[in-house]
Design an enzyme around this catalytic site. Structure first.
Site, PDB file in Angstrom:
ATOM      1  N   ARG A   1       0.813  -1.234   0.000  1.00  0.00           N
ATOM      2  CA  ARG A   1       0.000   0.000   0.000  1.00  0.00           C
ATOM      3  C   ARG A   1       0.837   1.271   0.000  1.00  0.00           C
ATOM      4  O   ARG A   1       0.381   2.329   0.421  1.00  0.00           O
ATOM      5  CB  ARG A   1      -0.953   0.031   1.197  1.00  0.00           C
ATOM      6  CG  ARG A   1      -1.965  -1.086   1.192  1.00  0.00           C
ATOM      7  CD  ARG A   1      -3.143  -0.742   2.075  1.00  0.00           C
ATOM      8  NE  ARG A   1      -4.015  -1.881   2.193  1.00  0.00           N
ATOM      9  CZ  ARG A   1      -3.875  -2.835   3.094  1.00  0.00           C
ATOM     10  NH1 ARG A   1      -2.875  -2.769   3.971  1.00  0.00           N
ATOM     11  NH2 ARG A   1      -4.715  -3.831   3.136  1.00  0.00           N
TER      12      ARG A   1
ATOM     13  N   ASN B   1      -0.881  21.001 -19.448  1.00  0.00           N
ATOM     14  CA  ASN B   1      -1.267  20.203 -20.620  1.00  0.00           C
ATOM     15  C   ASN B   1      -1.186  20.995 -21.919  1.00  0.00           C
ATOM     16  O   ASN B   1      -1.643  20.502 -22.954  1.00  0.00           O
ATOM     17  CB  ASN B   1      -2.697  19.654 -20.454  1.00  0.00           C
ATOM     18  CG  ASN B   1      -2.786  18.702 -19.279  1.00  0.00           C
ATOM     19  OD1 ASN B   1      -1.805  18.056 -18.943  1.00  0.00           O
ATOM     20  ND2 ASN B   1      -3.941  18.638 -18.637  1.00  0.00           N
TER      21      ASN B   1
ATOM     22  N   LYS C   1       7.189  24.292 -12.556  1.00  0.00           N
ATOM     23  CA  LYS C   1       6.237  23.178 -12.467  1.00  0.00           C
ATOM     24  C   LYS C   1       5.877  22.894 -11.003  1.00  0.00           C
ATOM     25  O   LYS C   1       4.711  22.681 -10.661  1.00  0.00           O
ATOM     26  CB  LYS C   1       6.808  21.915 -13.119  1.00  0.00           C
ATOM     27  CG  LYS C   1       5.848  20.734 -12.946  1.00  0.00           C
ATOM     28  CD  LYS C   1       6.142  19.515 -13.791  1.00  0.00           C
ATOM     29  CE  LYS C   1       5.079  18.460 -13.481  1.00  0.00           C
ATOM     30  NZ  LYS C   1       5.238  17.214 -14.215  1.00  0.00           N
TER      31      LYS C   1
END
Ligand SMILES: NC(=O)c1ccc[n+]([C@@H]2O[C@H](COP(=O)([O-])OP(=O)(O)OC[C@H]3O[C@@H](n4cnc5c(N)ncnc54)[C@H](O)[C@@H]3O)[C@@H](O)[C@H]2O)c1
Ligand SMILES: [Zn+2]
Length: 374
Positions: free
Chosen positions: A127, A254, A230
Protein backbone atom coordinates in the site's frame (compact mmCIF):
# COMPACT_ATOMS: atom_id res chain seq x y z
CA UNK A 1 28.13 25.02 -10.89
CA UNK A 2 27.49 23.99 -7.32
CA UNK A 3 24.73 21.45 -6.56
CA UNK A 4 21.52 23.18 -5.75
CA UNK A 5 18.52 22.10 -3.68
CA UNK A 6 14.95 23.11 -4.39
CA UNK A 7 12.50 22.36 -1.59
CA UNK A 8 9.05 21.19 -2.60
CA UNK A 9 6.20 21.38 -0.12
CA UNK A 10 2.76 20.28 -1.22
CA UNK A 11 0.00 21.45 1.11
CA UNK A 12 -1.86 18.46 2.51
CA UNK A 13 0.67 15.90 1.23
CA UNK A 14 2.46 13.77 3.80
CA UNK A 15 5.81 15.44 3.49
CA UNK A 16 7.95 17.85 1.57
CA UNK A 17 10.91 16.75 -0.49
CA UNK A 18 14.07 18.08 -2.03
CA UNK A 19 15.15 18.22 -5.62
CA UNK A 20 18.93 18.14 -5.77
CA UNK A 21 20.44 19.13 -9.11
CA UNK A 22 24.00 19.41 -10.35
CA UNK A 23 26.47 18.20 -12.95
CA UNK A 24 28.30 15.02 -11.92
CA UNK A 25 26.50 14.37 -8.62
CA UNK A 26 25.32 10.78 -9.18
CA UNK A 27 28.37 9.40 -7.39
CA UNK A 28 27.08 11.12 -4.25
CA UNK A 29 23.62 9.57 -4.50
CA UNK A 30 24.16 7.38 -1.43
CA UNK A 31 24.54 10.27 0.99
CA UNK A 32 21.61 12.05 -0.69
CA UNK A 33 19.37 8.96 -0.41
CA UNK A 34 20.31 8.59 3.25
CA UNK A 35 19.32 12.20 3.87
CA UNK A 36 15.98 11.72 2.07
CA UNK A 37 15.09 8.41 3.72
CA UNK A 38 16.59 8.67 7.18
CA UNK A 39 18.81 6.39 9.25
CA UNK A 40 16.49 3.42 9.59
CA UNK A 41 16.00 2.50 5.94
CA UNK A 42 17.91 -0.65 5.10
CA UNK A 43 16.93 -1.92 1.69
CA UNK A 44 16.60 -0.17 -1.62
CA UNK A 45 15.27 -1.56 -4.89
CA UNK A 46 16.79 0.16 -7.93
CA UNK A 47 14.19 0.17 -10.71
CA UNK A 48 15.71 0.72 -14.14
CA UNK A 49 16.05 -0.73 -17.64
CA UNK A 50 19.06 -2.47 -19.24
CA UNK A 51 20.07 0.60 -21.32
CA UNK A 52 20.32 2.96 -18.38
CA UNK A 53 21.46 0.36 -15.89
CA UNK A 54 24.45 -0.53 -18.10
CA UNK A 55 25.48 3.11 -18.10
CA UNK A 56 24.80 4.23 -14.54
CA UNK A 57 23.65 1.24 -12.48
CA UNK A 58 27.08 0.42 -11.07
CA UNK A 59 27.81 3.98 -10.01
CA UNK A 60 24.47 4.27 -8.25
CA UNK A 61 24.68 0.85 -6.60
CA UNK A 62 28.19 1.53 -5.30
CA UNK A 63 27.24 4.88 -3.87
CA UNK A 64 24.09 3.50 -2.19
CA UNK A 65 26.05 0.61 -0.65
CA UNK A 66 28.68 2.96 0.68
CA UNK A 67 25.89 4.81 2.49
CA UNK A 68 24.93 1.56 4.21
CA UNK A 69 21.97 0.41 2.10
CA UNK A 70 21.58 -3.12 0.86
CA UNK A 71 20.61 -2.91 -2.79
CA UNK A 72 18.67 -5.05 -5.22
CA UNK A 73 17.89 -4.24 -8.86
CA UNK A 74 14.75 -4.76 -10.92
CA UNK A 75 15.04 -4.16 -14.67
CA UNK A 76 12.02 -3.59 -16.90
CA UNK A 77 12.37 -3.87 -20.67
CA UNK A 78 13.20 -0.64 -22.46
CA UNK A 79 10.27 1.08 -24.14
CA UNK A 80 6.89 2.73 -23.73
CA UNK A 81 5.15 -0.53 -24.69
CA UNK A 82 6.43 -2.13 -21.49
CA UNK A 83 4.86 0.56 -19.32
CA UNK A 84 2.14 -1.90 -18.31
CA UNK A 85 0.50 -3.61 -15.36
CA UNK A 86 2.37 -6.76 -16.34
CA UNK A 87 5.68 -5.01 -15.68
CA UNK A 88 4.35 -3.68 -12.37
CA UNK A 89 3.30 -7.19 -11.41
CA UNK A 90 6.79 -8.53 -12.14
CA UNK A 91 8.30 -5.71 -10.08
CA UNK A 92 5.95 -6.38 -7.15
CA UNK A 93 6.91 -10.06 -7.21
CA UNK A 94 10.56 -9.06 -7.07
CA UNK A 95 9.97 -6.62 -4.17
CA UNK A 96 8.18 -9.36 -2.25
CA UNK A 97 10.90 -11.90 -2.99
CA UNK A 98 13.60 -9.50 -1.89
CA UNK A 99 11.76 -8.58 1.29
CA UNK A 100 11.27 -4.87 0.56
CA UNK A 101 9.45 -3.68 3.70
CA UNK A 102 7.31 -0.65 4.52
CA UNK A 103 10.31 1.36 5.69
CA UNK A 104 12.37 0.50 2.61
CA UNK A 105 12.23 2.31 -0.72
CA UNK A 106 12.32 2.09 -4.50
CA UNK A 107 14.71 4.23 -6.52
CA UNK A 108 13.89 4.93 -10.17
CA UNK A 109 16.91 5.30 -12.46
CA UNK A 110 15.93 6.22 -16.01
CA UNK A 111 13.61 8.25 -18.19
CA UNK A 112 9.91 8.95 -17.78
CA UNK A 113 8.88 5.40 -18.61
CA UNK A 114 10.97 3.97 -15.79
CA UNK A 115 9.99 6.78 -13.40
CA UNK A 116 6.24 6.45 -14.00
CA UNK A 117 6.28 2.65 -13.74
CA UNK A 118 8.59 2.54 -10.72
CA UNK A 119 6.56 5.19 -8.90
CA UNK A 120 3.35 3.27 -9.45
CA UNK A 121 4.92 -0.02 -8.34
CA UNK A 122 6.15 1.78 -5.20
CA UNK A 123 2.64 3.18 -4.60
CA UNK A 124 1.20 -0.35 -4.79
CA UNK A 125 3.78 -2.36 -2.83
CA UNK A 126 2.46 -2.87 0.71
CA UNK A 127 0.00 0.00 0.00
CA UNK A 128 2.85 2.36 -0.62
CA UNK A 129 6.58 2.51 0.03
CA UNK A 130 8.66 5.60 -0.51
CA UNK A 131 10.42 6.18 -3.77
CA UNK A 132 13.22 8.32 -5.09
CA UNK A 133 13.66 9.59 -8.61
CA UNK A 134 16.94 9.74 -10.49
CA UNK A 135 15.83 10.97 -13.93
CA UNK A 136 18.28 10.45 -16.80
CA UNK A 137 16.45 12.02 -19.75
CA UNK A 138 15.88 15.73 -20.21
CA UNK A 139 12.13 15.10 -20.33
CA UNK A 140 12.19 13.24 -17.03
CA UNK A 141 14.40 15.86 -15.36
CA UNK A 142 12.17 18.72 -16.42
CA UNK A 143 8.84 17.16 -16.20
CA UNK A 144 7.93 13.60 -15.26
CA UNK A 145 10.13 13.20 -12.15
CA UNK A 146 8.44 16.15 -10.45
CA UNK A 147 4.79 16.30 -9.52
CA UNK A 148 3.88 12.84 -8.25
CA UNK A 149 1.91 11.49 -11.22
CA UNK A 150 2.79 7.82 -11.55
CA UNK A 151 1.21 5.11 -13.64
CA UNK A 152 1.13 2.81 -16.63
CA UNK A 153 -0.78 2.50 -19.88
CA UNK A 154 -4.02 0.51 -19.73
CA UNK A 155 -6.82 -0.65 -22.01
CA UNK A 156 -8.25 2.90 -21.85
CA UNK A 157 -5.07 4.44 -23.25
CA UNK A 158 -1.90 6.18 -22.14
CA UNK A 159 -1.41 6.68 -18.39
CA UNK A 160 -4.96 5.55 -17.59
CA UNK A 161 -3.92 3.43 -14.60
CA UNK A 162 -2.01 5.14 -11.86
CA UNK A 163 -1.74 6.94 -8.57
CA UNK A 164 -0.56 10.22 -7.19
CA UNK A 165 2.54 9.27 -5.26
CA UNK A 166 5.04 12.01 -4.50
CA UNK A 167 8.70 11.01 -4.46
CA UNK A 168 10.73 11.31 -1.26
CA UNK A 169 13.44 13.08 -3.26
CA UNK A 170 14.67 13.76 -6.78
CA UNK A 171 18.31 13.80 -7.88
CA UNK A 172 19.02 15.42 -11.25
CA UNK A 173 22.51 14.86 -12.63
CA UNK A 174 22.90 16.61 -15.99
CA UNK A 175 26.12 14.64 -16.65
CA UNK A 176 23.90 11.67 -17.52
CA UNK A 177 22.56 13.62 -20.52
CA UNK A 178 25.93 13.14 -22.25
CA UNK A 179 24.86 9.63 -23.32
CA UNK A 180 21.28 10.51 -24.27
CA UNK A 181 20.64 10.24 -28.05
CA UNK A 182 20.18 13.67 -29.64
CA UNK A 183 16.64 12.91 -30.76
CA UNK A 184 15.66 12.17 -27.14
CA UNK A 185 17.36 15.36 -25.96
CA UNK A 186 15.44 17.39 -28.53
CA UNK A 187 12.18 15.76 -27.47
CA UNK A 188 12.88 16.90 -23.91
CA UNK A 189 13.57 20.40 -25.15
CA UNK A 190 9.99 20.68 -26.43
CA UNK A 191 8.75 20.19 -22.86
CA UNK A 192 11.17 22.94 -21.85
CA UNK A 193 9.66 25.15 -24.55
CA UNK A 194 6.23 24.32 -23.11
CA UNK A 195 7.32 25.58 -19.68
CA UNK A 196 8.85 28.65 -21.34
CA UNK A 197 5.58 29.47 -23.14
CA UNK A 198 3.55 29.04 -19.96
CA UNK A 199 5.88 30.95 -17.68
CA UNK A 200 7.58 33.51 -19.93
CA UNK A 201 10.19 35.73 -18.20
CA UNK A 202 13.21 33.99 -16.76
CA UNK A 203 12.09 30.48 -17.71
CA UNK A 204 11.87 31.59 -21.33
CA UNK A 205 15.22 33.38 -21.19
CA UNK A 206 16.94 30.34 -19.66
CA UNK A 207 15.42 28.03 -22.27
CA UNK A 208 16.60 30.22 -25.14
CA UNK A 209 20.03 30.39 -23.57
CA UNK A 210 20.24 26.58 -23.32
CA UNK A 211 19.06 26.23 -26.91
CA UNK A 212 21.84 28.56 -28.09
CA UNK A 213 24.51 26.37 -26.54
CA UNK A 214 23.61 23.08 -24.96
CA UNK A 215 26.40 23.07 -22.42
CA UNK A 216 25.72 21.46 -19.00
CA UNK A 217 25.71 24.76 -17.13
CA UNK A 218 22.99 26.23 -19.32
CA UNK A 219 21.01 23.01 -19.33
CA UNK A 220 21.13 22.99 -15.57
CA UNK A 221 19.89 26.57 -15.32
CA UNK A 222 17.05 25.81 -17.72
CA UNK A 223 16.07 22.64 -15.84
CA UNK A 224 16.12 24.40 -12.47
CA UNK A 225 13.85 27.20 -13.59
CA UNK A 226 11.47 24.83 -15.42
CA UNK A 227 11.24 22.52 -12.42
CA UNK A 228 10.67 25.42 -10.08
CA UNK A 229 7.84 26.63 -12.27
CA UNK A 230 6.24 23.18 -12.47
CA UNK A 231 6.66 22.59 -8.73
CA UNK A 232 4.90 25.86 -7.90
CA UNK A 233 1.92 24.88 -10.06
CA UNK A 234 1.77 21.37 -8.58
CA UNK A 235 1.96 22.75 -5.03
CA UNK A 236 -1.17 24.78 -5.70
CA UNK A 237 -3.18 22.02 -7.41
CA UNK A 238 -1.62 18.62 -6.68
CA UNK A 239 -4.45 16.50 -8.10
CA UNK A 240 -5.45 18.63 -11.04
CA UNK A 241 -8.83 19.69 -9.69
CA UNK A 242 -11.27 19.34 -12.59
CA UNK A 243 -13.15 22.49 -11.51
CA UNK A 244 -10.08 24.72 -11.53
CA UNK A 245 -9.66 26.72 -14.71
CA UNK A 246 -7.41 29.62 -13.77
CA UNK A 247 -3.92 30.22 -15.12
CA UNK A 248 -2.35 28.51 -12.05
CA UNK A 249 -4.39 25.33 -12.44
CA UNK A 250 -2.33 22.16 -13.02
CA UNK A 251 -4.27 21.78 -16.26
CA UNK A 252 -2.17 24.49 -17.89
CA UNK A 253 0.72 22.02 -17.92
CA UNK A 254 -1.27 20.20 -20.62
CA UNK A 255 -0.47 22.96 -23.13
CA UNK A 256 0.12 21.24 -26.48
CA UNK A 257 -0.91 17.87 -25.08
CA UNK A 258 -4.44 17.46 -26.49
CA UNK A 259 -3.01 17.56 -29.98
CA UNK A 260 0.11 15.62 -28.96
CA UNK A 261 -1.90 12.74 -27.51
CA UNK A 262 -4.10 12.59 -30.62
CA UNK A 263 -1.03 12.57 -32.87
CA UNK A 264 0.61 9.84 -30.83
CA UNK A 265 -2.55 7.79 -30.84
CA UNK A 266 -3.19 7.86 -34.60
CA UNK A 267 0.43 6.90 -35.26
CA UNK A 268 0.31 4.07 -32.71
CA UNK A 269 2.99 5.76 -30.59
CA UNK A 270 5.57 4.84 -33.25
CA UNK A 271 6.28 7.84 -35.42
CA UNK A 272 6.81 10.55 -32.83
CA UNK A 273 8.52 10.63 -29.49
CA UNK A 274 6.20 12.17 -26.91
CA UNK A 275 8.20 15.40 -26.80
CA UNK A 276 8.11 15.68 -30.59
CA UNK A 277 4.33 15.34 -30.56
CA UNK A 278 4.29 18.08 -27.91
CA UNK A 279 6.40 20.21 -30.27
CA UNK A 280 3.61 20.02 -32.85
CA UNK A 281 1.01 20.46 -30.12
CA UNK A 282 2.55 23.78 -29.08
CA UNK A 283 2.45 25.08 -32.65
CA UNK A 284 -1.12 23.83 -32.99
CA UNK A 285 -2.20 25.58 -29.79
CA UNK A 286 -0.51 28.74 -31.07
CA UNK A 287 -2.39 28.53 -34.38
CA UNK A 288 -5.74 28.07 -32.62
CA UNK A 289 -4.92 30.95 -30.25
CA UNK A 290 -4.18 33.12 -33.28
CA UNK A 291 -7.42 32.15 -35.06
CA UNK A 292 -9.40 33.09 -31.96
CA UNK A 293 -7.57 36.43 -31.77
CA UNK A 294 -6.20 35.65 -28.36
CA UNK A 295 -2.51 36.14 -29.04
CA UNK A 296 -0.65 38.79 -31.00
CA UNK A 297 1.73 38.27 -33.88
CA UNK A 298 4.94 39.08 -31.99
CA UNK A 299 4.28 36.39 -29.43
CA UNK A 300 3.44 33.88 -32.14
CA UNK A 301 6.69 34.68 -33.93
CA UNK A 302 8.62 34.31 -30.71
CA UNK A 303 7.04 30.91 -30.05
CA UNK A 304 7.91 29.71 -33.55
CA UNK A 305 11.41 31.05 -33.20
CA UNK A 306 12.07 29.21 -29.93
CA UNK A 307 10.48 25.97 -31.21
CA UNK A 308 12.59 26.13 -34.38
CA UNK A 309 15.67 26.44 -32.20
CA UNK A 310 15.11 22.89 -30.96
CA UNK A 311 15.49 21.35 -34.42
CA UNK A 312 13.32 19.70 -37.01
CA UNK A 313 10.34 17.47 -36.26
CA UNK A 314 9.46 14.25 -38.11
CA UNK A 315 7.15 15.21 -41.03
CA UNK A 316 3.38 15.33 -40.59
CA UNK A 317 2.57 14.92 -44.27
CA UNK A 318 1.47 11.27 -44.18
CA UNK A 319 -1.07 11.93 -41.42
CA UNK A 320 -4.77 12.32 -42.05
CA UNK A 321 -5.93 15.54 -40.30
CA UNK A 322 -9.45 14.17 -39.94
CA UNK A 323 -8.16 11.17 -37.99
CA UNK A 324 -6.28 13.42 -35.57
CA UNK A 325 -9.31 15.63 -35.05
CA UNK A 326 -11.42 12.50 -34.48
CA UNK A 327 -8.90 11.38 -31.87
CA UNK A 328 -9.72 14.49 -29.81
CA UNK A 329 -13.06 12.85 -29.19
CA UNK A 330 -11.32 9.94 -27.52
CA UNK A 331 -9.62 12.37 -25.20
CA UNK A 332 -13.06 13.82 -24.52
CA UNK A 333 -14.28 10.44 -23.30
CA UNK A 334 -11.48 10.21 -20.77
CA UNK A 335 -12.26 13.73 -19.55
CA UNK A 336 -15.93 13.00 -18.75
CA UNK A 337 -17.27 14.82 -21.78
CA UNK A 338 -15.76 18.20 -21.03
CA UNK A 339 -12.68 18.46 -23.15
CA UNK A 340 -10.72 21.62 -22.59
CA UNK A 341 -7.75 23.03 -24.46
CA UNK A 342 -5.00 25.16 -23.07
CA UNK A 343 -4.38 28.16 -25.30
CA UNK A 344 -2.22 31.27 -24.97
CA UNK A 345 -3.29 34.88 -24.59
CA UNK A 346 0.39 35.65 -24.89
CA UNK A 347 3.72 34.21 -23.76
CA UNK A 348 3.34 33.50 -20.05
CA UNK A 349 -0.44 33.86 -20.24
CA UNK A 350 -2.18 30.49 -20.56
CA UNK A 351 -5.94 30.29 -20.72
CA UNK A 352 -8.22 27.23 -20.51
CA UNK A 353 -10.92 27.13 -23.16
CA UNK A 354 -13.80 24.66 -23.51
CA UNK A 355 -13.17 22.71 -26.71
CA UNK A 356 -16.74 23.21 -27.93
CA UNK A 357 -15.98 26.95 -28.18
CA UNK A 358 -13.49 26.15 -30.93
CA UNK A 359 -15.22 25.61 -34.30
CA UNK A 360 -14.32 22.47 -36.26
CA UNK A 361 -13.04 24.49 -39.20
CA UNK A 362 -10.62 26.30 -36.89
CA UNK A 363 -9.08 22.92 -36.05
CA UNK A 364 -8.87 21.97 -39.71
CA UNK A 365 -7.27 25.32 -40.61
CA UNK A 366 -4.68 24.98 -37.81
CA UNK A 367 -3.72 21.56 -39.09
CA UNK A 368 -3.39 22.90 -42.64
CA UNK A 369 -1.06 25.63 -41.37
CA UNK A 370 1.20 23.04 -39.79
CA UNK A 371 1.27 21.08 -43.05
CA UNK A 372 2.12 24.21 -45.04
CA UNK A 373 5.12 24.80 -42.83
CA UNK A 374 6.72 21.46 -43.75
N1 LIG B 1 4.51 11.60 -14.68
C1 LIG B 1 4.47 12.69 -15.40
O1 LIG B 1 4.10 13.76 -14.91
C2 LIG B 1 4.92 12.63 -16.82
C3 LIG B 1 5.16 13.82 -17.51
C4 LIG B 1 5.64 13.76 -18.81
C5 LIG B 1 5.87 12.51 -19.39
N2 LIG B 1 5.62 11.37 -18.70
C6 LIG B 1 5.88 10.05 -19.28
O2 LIG B 1 7.27 9.95 -19.57
C7 LIG B 1 7.47 8.99 -20.59
C8 LIG B 1 8.50 9.48 -21.57
O3 LIG B 1 9.72 9.62 -20.90
P1 LIG B 1 11.12 9.80 -21.66
O4 LIG B 1 10.95 10.77 -22.76
O5 LIG B 1 12.13 10.04 -20.63
O6 LIG B 1 11.31 8.39 -22.41
P2 LIG B 1 11.98 7.02 -21.95
O7 LIG B 1 11.88 6.80 -20.52
O8 LIG B 1 11.45 5.98 -22.86
O9 LIG B 1 13.53 7.24 -22.31
C9 LIG B 1 13.91 7.44 -23.65
C10 LIG B 1 15.04 6.48 -24.08
O10 LIG B 1 16.27 6.95 -23.58
C11 LIG B 1 16.95 5.92 -22.88
N3 LIG B 1 17.74 6.61 -21.86
C12 LIG B 1 17.30 7.15 -20.72
N4 LIG B 1 18.28 7.83 -20.12
C13 LIG B 1 19.38 7.69 -20.87
C14 LIG B 1 20.71 8.18 -20.79
N5 LIG B 1 21.08 9.03 -19.82
N6 LIG B 1 21.59 7.82 -21.74
C15 LIG B 1 21.20 7.02 -22.79
N7 LIG B 1 19.95 6.56 -22.94
C16 LIG B 1 19.04 6.89 -22.00
C17 LIG B 1 15.85 5.03 -22.39
O11 LIG B 1 16.32 3.73 -22.11
C18 LIG B 1 14.87 5.07 -23.56
O12 LIG B 1 15.27 4.16 -24.56
C19 LIG B 1 6.09 8.74 -21.21
O13 LIG B 1 5.65 7.46 -20.82
C20 LIG B 1 5.21 9.82 -20.59
O14 LIG B 1 3.88 9.40 -20.42
C21 LIG B 1 5.15 11.43 -17.43
ZN1 LIG C 1 4.40 15.81 -21.94
Amino acid sequence: MKPHTLKIAIPGAASSYDILSGNGILSGAGAWARKCLGRDTQRLAIFSNPTVNDLYGDMLTKSLRSAGFSVTTFLMRDGERYKTLRTVEAALAKFADEGIKRGDAVIALGGGVVGDTAGFAAACHLRGVRFLQVPTTLLAMLDSSVGGKTGVNGPGGKNTIGAFHQPAGVLIDTATLATLPERELNAGFYEAVKHAMLAGGEVLANTRHALDSREPKRLLTMIRSGVEFKAAIVAGDEREDSKKRDSHSRKVLNLGHTFAHALEKVTNYRKFLHGEAVGYGLLYAAEISKSLDLIDKNDINLLYDVARGVGSLPPLASIDPQEVIEAFRFDKKTHAGSLEMVLLKGIGKPVIVAADKIPQNTHAAAFRRLLEMQ
